[in-house]
Write a protein that holds these residues in place. Structure first.
Motif, PDB file in Angstrom:
ATOM      1  N   ASP A  38       6.258  11.293  -1.876  1.00 25.73           N
ATOM      2  CA  ASP A  38       5.519  11.163  -3.135  1.00 25.73           C
ATOM      3  C   ASP A  38       6.007   9.966  -3.936  1.00 25.73           C
ATOM      4  OD1 ASP A  38       3.884  11.710  -5.303  1.00 25.73           O
ATOM      5  OD2 ASP A  38       4.337  13.837  -5.317  1.00 25.73           O
ATOM      6  N   SER A  39       7.320   9.732  -3.944  1.00 29.55           N
ATOM      7  CA  SER A  39       7.879   8.631  -4.736  1.00 29.55           C
ATOM      8  C   SER A  39       7.471   7.270  -4.187  1.00 29.55           C
ATOM      9  CB  SER A  39       9.403   8.731  -4.793  1.00 29.55           C
ATOM     10  OG  SER A  39       9.997   8.439  -3.532  1.00 29.55           O
ATOM     11  N   VAL A  40       7.104   7.205  -2.911  1.00 30.90           N
ATOM     12  CA  VAL A  40       6.707   5.941  -2.291  1.00 30.90           C
ATOM     13  C   VAL A  40       5.201   5.714  -2.388  1.00 30.90           C
ATOM     14  CG1 VAL A  40       6.633   4.625  -0.121  1.00 30.90           C
ATOM     15  CG2 VAL A  40       8.653   5.994  -0.677  1.00 30.90           C
ATOM     16  N   ALA A  41       4.422   6.769  -2.122  1.00 26.30           N
ATOM     17  CA  ALA A  41       2.974   6.564  -1.995  1.00 26.30           C
ATOM     18  C   ALA A  41       2.159   7.741  -2.499  1.00 26.30           C
ATOM     19  CB  ALA A  41       2.624   6.282  -0.530  1.00 26.30           C
ATOM     20  N   GLY A  42       2.707   8.570  -3.385  1.00 26.01           N
ATOM     21  CA  GLY A  42       1.960   9.703  -3.915  1.00 26.01           C
ATOM     22  C   GLY A  42       0.646   9.325  -4.578  1.00 26.01           C
ATOM     23  N   PRO A  43       0.616   8.289  -5.440  1.00 27.40           N
ATOM     24  CA  PRO A  43      -0.661   7.907  -6.050  1.00 27.40           C
ATOM     25  C   PRO A  43      -1.731   7.529  -5.034  1.00 27.40           C
ATOM     26  CG  PRO A  43       1.147   7.019  -7.326  1.00 27.40           C
ATOM     27  CD  PRO A  43       1.752   7.587  -6.073  1.00 27.40           C
ATOM     28  N   ALA A  44      -1.334   6.890  -3.922  1.00 26.99           N
ATOM     29  CA  ALA A  44      -2.309   6.562  -2.878  1.00 26.99           C
ATOM     30  C   ALA A  44      -2.883   7.823  -2.267  1.00 26.99           C
ATOM     31  CB  ALA A  44      -1.663   5.704  -1.793  1.00 26.99           C
ATOM     32  N   PRO A  50      11.044   0.515  -2.364  1.00 32.46           N
ATOM     33  CA  PRO A  50      11.210   1.929  -2.669  1.00 32.46           C
ATOM     34  C   PRO A  50      12.302   2.548  -1.796  1.00 32.46           C
ATOM     35  CG  PRO A  50       8.887   1.378  -2.535  1.00 32.46           C
ATOM     36  CD  PRO A  50       9.641   0.163  -2.080  1.00 32.46           C
ATOM     37  N   TYR A  51      13.102   3.409  -2.423  1.00 31.99           N
ATOM     38  CA  TYR A  51      14.289   3.963  -1.760  1.00 31.99           C
ATOM     39  C   TYR A  51      13.957   4.581  -0.407  1.00 31.99           C
ATOM     40  CZ  TYR A  51      18.800   6.402  -1.430  1.00 31.99           C
ATOM     41  OH  TYR A  51      20.035   6.849  -1.025  1.00 31.99           O
ATOM     42  N   TYR A  52      12.927   5.419  -0.384  1.00 35.54           N
ATOM     43  CA  TYR A  52      12.644   6.137   0.858  1.00 35.54           C
ATOM     44  C   TYR A  52      11.767   5.349   1.817  1.00 35.54           C
ATOM     45  CZ  TYR A  52      15.189  10.030  -0.974  1.00 35.54           C
ATOM     46  OH  TYR A  52      16.206  10.815  -1.458  1.00 35.54           O
ATOM     47  N   LEU A  53      11.372   4.149   1.428  1.00 35.86           N
ATOM     48  CA  LEU A  53      10.772   3.232   2.381  1.00 35.86           C
ATOM     49  C   LEU A  53      11.865   2.440   3.100  1.00 35.86           C
ATOM     50  CD1 LEU A  53       7.968   2.518   3.358  1.00 35.86           C
ATOM     51  CD2 LEU A  53       7.869   0.721   1.631  1.00 35.86           C
ATOM     52  N   ALA A  54      13.003   2.245   2.423  1.00 36.75           N
ATOM     53  CA  ALA A  54      14.151   1.592   3.069  1.00 36.75           C
ATOM     54  C   ALA A  54      14.904   2.548   3.985  1.00 36.75           C
ATOM     55  CB  ALA A  54      15.100   1.045   2.002  1.00 36.75           C
TER      56      ALA A  54
END
Length: 343
Positions: free
Chosen positions: A13-19, A297-301
């Motif tokens: 959610d923190s990386v792509a929730g809005p998408a 984004p943290y969880y994309l890294a």
């Protein structure tokens, strides 16, 4: 598949929730966070407060585990970790000192025995920022150690507060005695006491109002995990309502920041109960597309290899990472960037 989604993975959610929320609306369904976890509970509390006309100075949560202090022995216990820290007794109550000084004294007394900033807390508040338009006062949060009656003044923009303005997000660590009730994982809002007479009555009834009467904390001291998920199912499937509201957009990113010098070739593995990366901390910063090559984004890294070194204190940039094979989360994030930052 045109099915509703209850999204319990705050990392995604923190990386792509809005998408995901945008894609769901386009398909005639919905995505929602789940009651029982703090983002949904706090978004609801903020929405409730705004509906009633309160000015929200701050919103946030208590950390997952209280600091339980036995003053007679000087022993502190938190999440099963115990330590003898008798110096904390001197900071149990303000005793005429400013709350900011007391919070600093408590942090010093706790020393390095306990971490006062946690990536999961920042992650959860990123979701709230994107749903409610609130922002961090400081990228890694102030994260004070406080007792319940102190929060209304400490997490405010008043003379004894830590915040530089209203509309802020933060976390506090609940300090309590063994025989006091827990706040662990609960959520709160601090509101402006514009009608002093009303809040004076509420203070007399035991509500958490600051000593000067200028602000008050309203809180839900619960965090019942999956036991509360049924209300989210009913809201989304029965009423078509998502806890995000209608304006879930990338306002903030949870950004990966090196806490030590990282070498080229290091594998950034997210592991453990809190899904954290060794040597990598997190900050809440204004959202930006990956194409700017400023932050990741943290969880994309997470679970990627560094293609080049990153110095301690620097944000990890997309160009620092070896992306290898494309991944679904990266594709979602790129889609989000197009949806919200194409202009």
């Amino acid at each position: 598949a045109r099915r509703h989604v209850l999204l319990v993975t705050k990392e995604t959610d923190s990386v792509a929730g809005p998408a995901l929320a945008h894609m769901a609306r386009a398909a005639g369904v919905g995505v929602t966070p789940v009651d029982g976890d703090q983002p949904s509970l706090l978004i609801d509390l903020v929405t409730w407060g705004r509906t009633l006309g309160f000015e929200i100075i701050s919103a946030g949560k208590s950390s997952e585990y209280d600091f339980v202090f036995e003053r007679s022995s000087g022993r502190v216990t938190s999440n099963g970790v115990a330590a003898d820290l008798p110096d904390l007794a001197a900071w149990w109550a303000p005793r005429g000192r400013s709350l900011r000084a007391v919070a600093a004294g408590r942090a010093a007394a706790l020393g390095t025995q306990y971490r006062l900033r946690a990536v999961p807390d920042l992650c959860e508040m990123t979701l709230v920022a994107n749903a409610c338009g609130l922002a961090a006062d400081a990228p890694p949060f102030h994260a004070p150690v406080a007792r319940i009656p102190e929060v209304a003044a400490l997490l405010s923009d008043g003379p004894d507060g830590l915040l530089s303005g209203a509309g802020r997000l933060d976390v506090f660590h609940h300090l309590r005695a063994p025989d006091e009730a827990s706040f662990a994982g609960g959520v709160f809002i601090v509101v402006r006491s514009q009608d002093r007479a009303s809040w004076r009555v509420l203070a007399e009834k035991g509500h958490a109002v600051s000593a000067d009467g200028a602000s008050a904390m309203i809180y839900l001291p619960r965090h019942l995990l999956g036991l509360e998920a049924a209300t989210s199912v009913l809201d989304l499937a029965g009423l078509g309502q998502s806890a995000y509201g209608s304006d879930y957009a990338p306002r903030c990113d949870l950004v990966a920041v090196a806490t030590r010098d990282l070498a080229a070739g290091e594998w950034l593995e997210a592991k453990g109960h809190h899904h954290t990366i060794d040597g990598v901390g997190a900050e809440m910063r204004p959202a930006a597309p990956l194409s700017r090559d400023e932050t990741t984004p943290y969880y994309l890294a997470a679970n990627r290899r560094l293609g080049r070194p990153v110095a301690a204190g620097a944000a990890i940039r997309p160009s620092d990472l070896d992306w290898g094979a494309q991944a679904a989360l990266l594709d979602l994030r790129r889609r989000q960037d197009v949806l919200f930052f194409a202009a």
